[in-house]
Scaffold this motif. Sequence first.
Motif, PDB file in Angstrom:
ATOM      1  N   HIS A  13       0.829  -1.207   0.000  1.00  0.00           N
ATOM      2  CA  HIS A  13       0.000   0.000   0.000  1.00  0.00           C
ATOM      3  C   HIS A  13       0.862   1.256   0.000  1.00  0.00           C
ATOM      4  O   HIS A  13       0.603   2.219  -0.742  1.00  0.00           O
ATOM      5  N   GLU A  16       2.422   1.812  -3.316  1.00  0.00           N
ATOM      6  CA  GLU A  16       1.438   2.324  -4.263  1.00  0.00           C
ATOM      7  C   GLU A  16       1.256   3.826  -4.090  1.00  0.00           C
ATOM      8  O   GLU A  16       1.183   4.577  -5.071  1.00  0.00           O
ATOM      9  N   ILE A  17       1.178   4.276  -2.839  1.00  0.00           N
ATOM     10  CA  ILE A  17       1.058   5.715  -2.575  1.00  0.00           C
ATOM     11  C   ILE A  17       2.297   6.452  -3.079  1.00  0.00           C
ATOM     12  O   ILE A  17       2.198   7.526  -3.678  1.00  0.00           O
ATOM     13  N   GLU A  18       3.479   5.857  -2.846  1.00  0.00           N
ATOM     14  CA  GLU A  18       4.721   6.466  -3.313  1.00  0.00           C
ATOM     15  C   GLU A  18       4.723   6.616  -4.829  1.00  0.00           C
ATOM     16  O   GLU A  18       5.083   7.673  -5.361  1.00  0.00           O
ATOM     17  N   ALA A  19       4.322   5.565  -5.542  1.00  0.00           N
ATOM     18  CA  ALA A  19       4.288   5.618  -7.004  1.00  0.00           C
ATOM     19  C   ALA A  19       3.319   6.698  -7.489  1.00  0.00           C
ATOM     20  O   ALA A  19       3.619   7.445  -8.431  1.00  0.00           O
ATOM     21  N   GLN A  20       2.160   6.788  -6.821  1.00  0.00           N
ATOM     22  CA  GLN A  20       1.188   7.814  -7.190  1.00  0.00           C
ATOM     23  C   GLN A  20       1.745   9.217  -6.950  1.00  0.00           C
ATOM     24  O   GLN A  20       1.557  10.134  -7.769  1.00  0.00           O
ATOM     25  N   ALA A  21       2.448   9.378  -5.831  1.00  0.00           N
ATOM     26  CA  ALA A  21       2.999  10.686  -5.485  1.00  0.00           C
ATOM     27  C   ALA A  21       4.040  11.133  -6.507  1.00  0.00           C
ATOM     28  O   ALA A  21       4.036  12.292  -6.955  1.00  0.00           O
ATOM     29  N   TYR A  22       4.934  10.219  -6.893  1.00  0.00           N
ATOM     30  CA  TYR A  22       5.956  10.585  -7.874  1.00  0.00           C
ATOM     31  C   TYR A  22       5.356  10.813  -9.259  1.00  0.00           C
ATOM     32  O   TYR A  22       5.826  11.675 -10.012  1.00  0.00           O
ATOM     33  N   ALA A  23       4.325  10.057  -9.586  1.00  0.00           N
ATOM     34  CA  ALA A  23       3.654  10.286 -10.871  1.00  0.00           C
ATOM     35  C   ALA A  23       3.023  11.682 -10.888  1.00  0.00           C
ATOM     36  O   ALA A  23       3.128  12.419 -11.877  1.00  0.00           O
ATOM     37  N   LYS A  24       2.365  12.047  -9.783  1.00  0.00           N
ATOM     38  CA  LYS A  24       1.776  13.386  -9.693  1.00  0.00           C
ATOM     39  C   LYS A  24       2.847  14.471  -9.815  1.00  0.00           C
ATOM     40  O   LYS A  24       2.693  15.445 -10.565  1.00  0.00           O
ATOM     41  N   GLU A 224       1.056  11.280   0.844  1.00  0.00           N
ATOM     42  CA  GLU A 224       1.995  11.434  -0.268  1.00  0.00           C
ATOM     43  C   GLU A 224       3.111  12.411   0.093  1.00  0.00           C
ATOM     44  O   GLU A 224       4.295  12.168  -0.195  1.00  0.00           O
TER      45      GLU A 224
END
Length: 436
Positions: A13, A16-24, A224
């Motif tokens: 989990h 997943e948050i880390e990946a979302q944060a870097y994508a943003k 994030e």
Amino acid sequence: MSTIASGIKANAHTREIEAQAYAKATWRLLPFLFLCYVAAYLDRVNVGFAKLQMLNDLQFSETVYGLGAGIFFIGYFFFEVPSNIIMHKVGARRWIARIMISWAVLSAATLLVKTPTQFYLVRFFLGVAEAGFFPGIVLYLTYWFPAQRRGRMNALFMIGIPIAGVFGGPLSGWILAAFNGVGGWAAWQWLFFIEAIPSVILGVVTLMYLPNGIRAAKWLTEDEKAILEHNIAQDSAGKAPQTVASVFSNGRVWLMALIYFCCMMGLYGIGFYLPTLIKASGVKSALDVGLLTAIPYACAVVSMITVARSSDRTRERRWHFAVVSFAGAVGLYLSTVWGNNVPLAMVALSVGTAGMLATMPVFWTYPSALLVGGSAAAAIGMINSIGNLAGFVSPFVIGWLKDVTQSTNAGMYCVSAALALGAVLALTQSKEQVNR
């Protein structure tokens, strides 16, 4: 405080948050910063296209042009470090906006020059205005992305240079071909005016769009933000804090500045003289020259992204830098050997430009691997200001040698030798420190 911030162990989990944060962060910041750099670089080197008509209209010699093109970097040199330190203190949003708006006004003012002295003055103050933009963004990216991501992020920002060539070359060629005499202005005057407009617009947008750092990003959740801040803190661990003053006596920083000087000899040799080199190979039309300049820069887009990704993936910096720097040297040398053959000259210039530009995103992983905080701001500013003195040396030497020899070949030999020297110096860097 969020559960993430409280120190719960990393799990699926959290990742997943880390990946979302870097994508943003990547999608929110990099396209905008890239556009800003396209505008900045276009305003810096469009004098290379204006030269095709400006010198004849104003009766300037190649030496006058080379000195004027290069004196930009004297103003840049003196104000680079102070500008970066100010940005670190007051925040990127206001300072980057100030830089962009002031340089746009001065770039447009180049259309008013009539004498060599006026040309030198406007170029000098353009350098003062722009000082801090490039190293400021390099520093800004260290606020967001740890070392293992930094090569790719640098590449996504720095491809603004070749993209400015891909689109700026044809645009500049079209302006020179289509605007001569419109409204009583020469085409080169329209070139400076039209190409300054995007920088003004982007400068205003910066005030509303760019967050100063992770904590100020309203589009990130608290979890994030906590993960990104934790990763930056972990990345900074183990780097010895230094005072700003100590940076100027750090031998490794001076070595990095010398390596970067060699890179910039190539960058500005190409930036200010690529249109001239293409024209000398036998291309006569200003529009055709502009279109052909897009080819070497398009090759550089591919090389920058490919080399940066490989360097991040393998966590190897020295050999990646050395190989592409040497490739740049060979390409620029061959451009003189094949100077009268348009297809072969374009191949050589494409190899030279692609190799030379691919050094940049790899190189800028070096300073942030050694330093943090205010010392990193000072070091990045110092390295960039000293390295960019090549922006004064390169066009001046090439212009002077062209006046003396009636050829750009001798100048290209100097630029090629500088890139080869940079490749050798890069391999003297400490493997343990730069390969992070």
